[in-house]
Design an enzyme around this catalytic site. Structure first.
Site, PDB file in Angstrom:
ATOM      1  CE1 TYR A   1      -3.108  -2.998   0.434  1.00 52.65           C
ATOM      2  CE2 TYR A   1      -3.559  -2.298   2.653  1.00 52.65           C
ATOM      3  CZ  TYR A   1      -3.791  -3.153   1.605  1.00 52.65           C
ATOM      4  OH  TYR A   1      -4.702  -4.173   1.743  1.00 52.65           O
TER       5      TYR A   1
HETATM    6  N1  LIG Z   1      -6.356  -8.428   1.488  1.00 57.34           N
HETATM    7  C1  LIG Z   1      -6.606  -7.815   0.362  1.00 57.34           C
HETATM    8  O1  LIG Z   1      -6.323  -8.319  -0.731  1.00 57.34           O
HETATM    9  C2  LIG Z   1      -7.253  -6.452   0.399  1.00 57.34           C
HETATM   10  C3  LIG Z   1      -7.754  -5.883  -0.793  1.00 57.34           C
HETATM   11  C4  LIG Z   1      -8.355  -4.625  -0.711  1.00 57.34           C
HETATM   12  C5  LIG Z   1      -8.461  -3.973   0.513  1.00 57.34           C
HETATM   13  N2  LIG Z   1      -7.936  -4.547   1.646  1.00 57.34           N
HETATM   14  C6  LIG Z   1      -8.023  -3.865   2.965  1.00 57.34           C
HETATM   15  O2  LIG Z   1      -9.367  -3.552   3.208  1.00 57.34           O
HETATM   16  C7  LIG Z   1      -9.517  -2.140   3.435  1.00 57.34           C
HETATM   17  C8  LIG Z   1     -10.865  -1.740   2.937  1.00 57.34           C
HETATM   18  O3  LIG Z   1     -10.937  -1.793   1.524  1.00 57.34           O
HETATM   19  P1  LIG Z   1     -11.033  -0.501   0.682  1.00 57.34           P
HETATM   20  O4  LIG Z   1     -10.517   0.612   1.524  1.00 57.34           O
HETATM   21  O5  LIG Z   1     -10.318  -0.697  -0.603  1.00 57.34           O
HETATM   22  O6  LIG Z   1     -12.586  -0.375   0.343  1.00 57.34           O
HETATM   23  P2  LIG Z   1     -13.909  -0.195   1.245  1.00 57.34           P
HETATM   24  O7  LIG Z   1     -13.591  -0.183   2.687  1.00 57.34           O
HETATM   25  O8  LIG Z   1     -14.900  -1.160   0.742  1.00 57.34           O
HETATM   26  O9  LIG Z   1     -14.371   1.256   0.785  1.00 57.34           O
HETATM   27  C9  LIG Z   1     -13.811   2.351   1.418  1.00 57.34           C
HETATM   28  C10 LIG Z   1     -13.997   3.609   0.600  1.00 57.34           C
HETATM   29  O10 LIG Z   1     -15.378   3.986   0.559  1.00 57.34           O
HETATM   30  C11 LIG Z   1     -15.471   5.402   0.643  1.00 57.34           C
HETATM   31  N3  LIG Z   1     -16.157   5.731   1.916  1.00 57.34           N
HETATM   32  C12 LIG Z   1     -15.887   5.254   3.165  1.00 57.34           C
HETATM   33  N4  LIG Z   1     -16.735   5.754   4.074  1.00 57.34           N
HETATM   34  C13 LIG Z   1     -17.567   6.565   3.390  1.00 57.34           C
HETATM   35  C14 LIG Z   1     -18.657   7.369   3.789  1.00 57.34           C
HETATM   36  N5  LIG Z   1     -19.054   7.442   5.055  1.00 57.34           N
HETATM   37  N6  LIG Z   1     -19.316   8.086   2.835  1.00 57.34           N
HETATM   38  C15 LIG Z   1     -18.923   8.020   1.543  1.00 57.34           C
HETATM   39  N7  LIG Z   1     -17.888   7.267   1.108  1.00 57.34           N
HETATM   40  C16 LIG Z   1     -17.218   6.556   2.022  1.00 57.34           C
HETATM   41  C17 LIG Z   1     -14.046   5.942   0.595  1.00 57.34           C
HETATM   42  O11 LIG Z   1     -13.678   6.050  -0.771  1.00 57.34           O
HETATM   43  P3  LIG Z   1     -13.640   7.448  -1.604  1.00 57.34           P
HETATM   44  O12 LIG Z   1     -12.244   7.924  -1.494  1.00 57.34           O
HETATM   45  O13 LIG Z   1     -13.993   7.027  -2.983  1.00 57.34           O
HETATM   46  O14 LIG Z   1     -14.625   8.378  -0.973  1.00 57.34           O
HETATM   47  C18 LIG Z   1     -13.282   4.794   1.220  1.00 57.34           C
HETATM   48  O15 LIG Z   1     -11.919   4.808   0.952  1.00 57.34           O
HETATM   49  C19 LIG Z   1      -8.298  -1.527   2.753  1.00 57.34           C
HETATM   50  O16 LIG Z   1      -7.984  -0.238   3.233  1.00 57.34           O
HETATM   51  C20 LIG Z   1      -7.255  -2.556   3.069  1.00 57.34           C
HETATM   52  O17 LIG Z   1      -6.780  -2.371   4.397  1.00 57.34           O
HETATM   53  C21 LIG Z   1      -7.371  -5.777   1.593  1.00 57.34           C
END
Ligand SMILES: NC(=O)c1ccc[n+]([C@@H]2O[C@H](COP(=O)([O-])OP(=O)(O)OC[C@H]3O[C@@H](n4cnc5c(N)ncnc54)[C@H](OP(=O)(O)O)[C@@H]3O)[C@@H](O)[C@H]2O)c1
Length: 311
Positions: free
Chosen positions: A51
């Site tokens: 990341y």
């Molecule tokens: N193990 C793996 O392969 C893997 C893969 C992916 C992710 N991860 C982990 O999982 C975590 C979560 O995944 P993710 O961050 O990609 O996606 P997510 O948690 O599904 O979506 C988060 C995104 O949604 C938006 N958001 C969050 N709260 C909001 C609200 N209250 N109102 C409006 N929009 C909101 C923001 O994006 P905007 O910037 O677009 O507003 C935020 O960055 C990652 O940070 C990482 O630690 C792991």
């Protein structure tokens, strides 16, 4: 707080996703999100060495570096469960013994800590014998550099095989799984993997808890005005099932006077084996909806309504 599988880790029921730090959130905004999370009692932070290598100008390690600076600035290292991952950083890719040992040192240095609480294999590496991979993780645990090891993106057969190899060799075992799992992406985890996690008492921290923002309700068919780098992935869920899920979420959100995102994460919290869904927030304002999900308890009827909408 919730116990992560059979570990001694006591974690906040929402894990803070760290892939925004150094990507969509700069250092100041990242500190604001981390401060807000900690102030609400949050203690479970998810990162990875890769990341956010995909962002222009980045080379990976930016998220760990920011988390490390924040831990140092706040002096709260012992209050935080630090999770990070190895295997998918292009210049430290794979799960060979040499790579795991080198990547762990890099992560420890960037985080500025003497141990990682939960160290994940980011994804399976079938090119390396499991005994080599698990031996390398075991050596880190024995050296006190890692407390617990975990798997992400493993299939059920490979996870079962990994547990068997650890037992046969007397190595540390995977204690948790990080699968992709949310209201619009259920099939990969539900079934064999969930059964295995239940049988083995593995903690489960699902990622994409908000389906990249889709489950916040901010993507709707008639609107296409988001400049977020996540928008394309999130909008891909705007199909029949996605719209059914949004309708159910809207209905419950109105009745409960709560944000759609909080309802979506609360649903995940009710699922068998799930310890703490992972979600990220780009701003402290967004974080508020994630924090509410740690307290909001859905009724059985609300869970059923969401289950039915998301099949
Ligand atoms: N193990 C793996 O392969 C893997 C893969 C992916 C992710 N991860 C982990 O999982 C975590 C979560 O995944 P993710 O961050 O990609 O996606 P997510 O948690 O599904 O979506 C988060 C995104 O949604 C938006 N958001 C969050 N709260 C909001 C609200 N209250 N109102 C409006 N929009 C909101 C923001 O994006 P905007 O910037 O677009 O507003 C935020 O960055 C990652 O940070 C990482 O630690 C792991």
């Amino acid at each position: 707080m919730a116990q992560l599988g059979g570990t001694a880790l006591d974690v906040f029921p929402i894990c803070l996703g760290g892939n925004v730090f150094g990507w969509t959130a700069d250092r100041d905004e990242s500190f604001a999100v981390l401060d807000g999370y900690a102030a609400a009692g949050g203690n479970f932070i998810d990162s990875a060495d890769m990341y956010s290598a995909w962002a222009p100008g980045n080379s990976g390690g930016e998220s760990e570096t920011i988390i490390g600076e924040w831990l140092r600035a706040r002096g709260n290292r012992d209050d935080v469960v630090v999770a990070t991952k190895v295997g998918w950083l292009p210049q430290r890719s794979g799960l060979s013994a040499a790579n795991i040992a080198a990547a762990a040192e890099d992560s420890l240095r960037r985080l500025g800590v003497d141990h990682i609480d939960l160290y994940y294999a980011h994804g399976d590496d079938p090119t390396v014998p499991l005994a080599e991979t698990l031996g390398a993780f075991d050596a880190l645990v024995r050296a006190g550099k890692v407390r617990y090891i975990a798997a992400s993106n493993y299939t059920a057969p490979r996870l079962a095989e990994s547990l068997a190899v650890s037992r046969r060799e007397g190595f540390a075992e995977f204690t948790a799984l990080q699968p992709k799992y949310n209201l619009v992406e259920r099939t990969e985890f539900e079934g064999e993997l969930a059964d295995l996690c239940a049988a083995e008492n593995l903690g489960v921290a699902p990622y994409y808890g908000l389906a990249r923002g889709f489950l916040t309700g901010k993507y709707r068919p008639a609107q296409n005005n988001s400049s977020s780098p996540r928008a394309e992935g999130a909008r891909a869920h705007l199909n029949d099932r996605g719209l059914r899920v949004l309708a159910a979420l809207d209905e419950i959100a109105t009745l409960r006077n709560a944000p759609v995102a909080s309802i979506a994460l609360s649903w995940l919290r009710t699922q068998r084996t799930v310890t703490a869904p992972i979600a990220s927030a780009r701003t402290a304002d967004q974080l508020a909806d994630l924090l509410l999900a740690a307290e909001l308890e859905l009724t059985a009827a609300e869970v059923r309504r969401l289950d039915d909408a998301s099949v």
